[in-house]
Design an enzyme around this catalytic site. Structure first.
Site, PDB file in Angstrom:
ATOM      1  NE  ARG A  66      -4.434  -1.890   1.850  1.00 42.93           N
ATOM      2  CZ  ARG A  66      -5.445  -2.029   2.427  1.00 42.93           C
ATOM      3  NH1 ARG A  66      -5.370  -1.347   3.612  1.00 42.93           N
ATOM      4  NH2 ARG A  66      -6.395  -2.718   2.117  1.00 42.93           N
ATOM      5  CB  SER A  67       0.630   4.554   1.632  1.00 43.99           C
ATOM      6  OG  SER A  67      -0.804   5.055   0.873  1.00 43.99           O
ATOM      7  CB  ALA A  68       5.061   0.877   2.561  1.00 39.35           C
ATOM      8  CE  LYS A  70       0.585   8.340  -1.122  1.00 41.50           C
ATOM      9  NZ  LYS A  70      -0.276   7.309  -0.852  1.00 41.50           N
TER      10      LYS A  70
END
Length: 388
Positions: A66-68, A70
């Site tokens: 997921r947003s890791a 980013k």
């Protein structure tokens, strides 16, 4: 629970915290890795590779983080700046002329990276097919009118951050961000990490899914408790919060091969814990003979605060650097110098320059936490205790 892997002498408390997550916090399958000064000191995995299965997690199991994602993607513009290819204070439209539409002509690259661009939402959400198509998705964010004047406030661009980076990087380099990461970061460092999962690696990736919220009595876990306003915002279809997390409609199945293969640098990266930790270790210095990623000046940029205060999307106090989240109440990392990124539901990766620590944690059990998962936080506390 059969925990496999290695723990260096003195780092046993991290292994103990990892094991307790299975017995006390409902963990189904996970891995954790830690480097210190470029040396791997923790590399553990346990449980099942699928949240709803029985096949064991193996040394090479990877997961959607997921947003890791980013945190890895944010390294790309920093490295382009390090190479003299990107001016952080130039308007985005210098590189991406279409982006100046609808009043965004003064938005700078720095604004874009620090979640100040003002486009966390889209007036018309995209289908998964549209979201995965680079020209379509980047055209949508370029045409979108900002919901605040760029540069005047900050709010978490939950999904649009990925398309903003994709559009910028493609116009500066001529390559997609997934290809750039593969050729310039993952390949040279030997990372099992992809933004756009190749078909040949799909067999290694486990299924993710929700797990029950379980907390041991008196655990003292660091966790951002949702305030009433935040809860209400998630329920309100007109709120920036709900709209920011709903820009792909219908909500995609993250186990869908189409989703995993899409180059979505805001949400769909796939990695092992070992790869996340090794990546962040390389931002701090050499790792196993591989050259460091960040020059000292770039490392200073990565840990420097650019945005802070009440987040227009998350409605709590957040701190951002140039794409990375920084240590704070909403995203507790190791200490004041830490930079990295959590993934909604559990995963976490970060670097801490002051201690030389790099950390990676991935899980298949998704919880409701956005930035401060109690399983990851228990591991961070154990690392802090070892390094104190």
């Amino acid at each position: 629970m059969d925990v496999r892997g290695t723990v260096a002498a003195g780092w046993e408390p991290v292994g103990d915290a990892f094991l307790r997550a299975f017995g006390q916090r409902g963990e189904r399958g996970a891995a954790v890795a830690v480097h210190r000064d470029g040396v791997k000191v923790v590399d553990l995995w346990a449980g099942t590779r699928d949240v709803d299965g029985a096949e064991p997690w193996t040394e090479d199991t990877a997961q959607v983080v997921r947003s890791a994602t980013k945190g890895v993607a944010a390294a790309v513009p920093l490295l382009l700046h390090q190479r003299g290819l990107l001016d952080l204070d130039a308007p985005v439209a210098t590189y991406w002329p279409e982006f100046k539409a609808a009043g965004k002509d003064r938005a700078t690259v720095r604004d874009l990276l620090a979640h100040r661009a003002g486009v966390p939402v889209l007036d018309r959400p995209l289908t998964l097919a549209e979201a995965a198509d680079l020209p379509t998705a980047t055209a949508a964010v370029a045409a979108q009118a900002p919901v605040w004047e760029p540069g005047t406030a900050h709010g978490y661009h939950a999904h649009t951050f990925g398309w903003l980076l994709s559009g910028l990087v493609h116009r500066v380099t001529g390559r997609t961000i997934g290809r750039w990461v593969a050729e310039e970061i993952a390949g040279p460092l030997g990372l099992d990490l992809w933004i756009g999962l190749p078909d040949a690696e799909a067999h290694r990736v486990g299924r993710i899914g929700p797990v029950e919220e379980v907390e041991p009595a008196g655990s003292g876990a660091l966790r951002l408790r949702p305030k009433r306003a935040v809860t209400e915002a998630y329920r309100d279809p007109d709120s920036l919060t709900r709209r920011a997390f709903g820009v792909i409609d219908p909500r995609p199945d993250e186990n869908d091969p189409v989703y995993r293969a899409a180059e979505l640098p805001g949400s769909a990266g796939v990695a092992t814990a070992r790869a996340l930790s090794r990546f962040y270790a390389a931002t701090l210095g050499p790792v196993d003979g591989a050259e460091r990623l960040f020059a000292p000046a770039t490392l200073a940029l990565a840990r420097t605060e650019e945005s802070a205060g009440t987040d227009r999307v998350l409605l709590v106090g957040t701190r951002f650097g140039l794409g990375h989240m920084l240590h704070g109440p909403a995203s507790p990392l190791l200490g004041p110098s830490s930079f990295g990124h959590p993934g909604r539901g559990g995963s976490l990766g970060f670097a801490d320059p002051d201690s030389g620590i790099a950390f990676g944690y991935v899980t298949n059990g998704m919880r409701k936490t956005v930035t401060a998962d109690p399983r990851a936080q228990a591991l961070v506390r154990a690392v802090r205790a070892v390094t104190a």
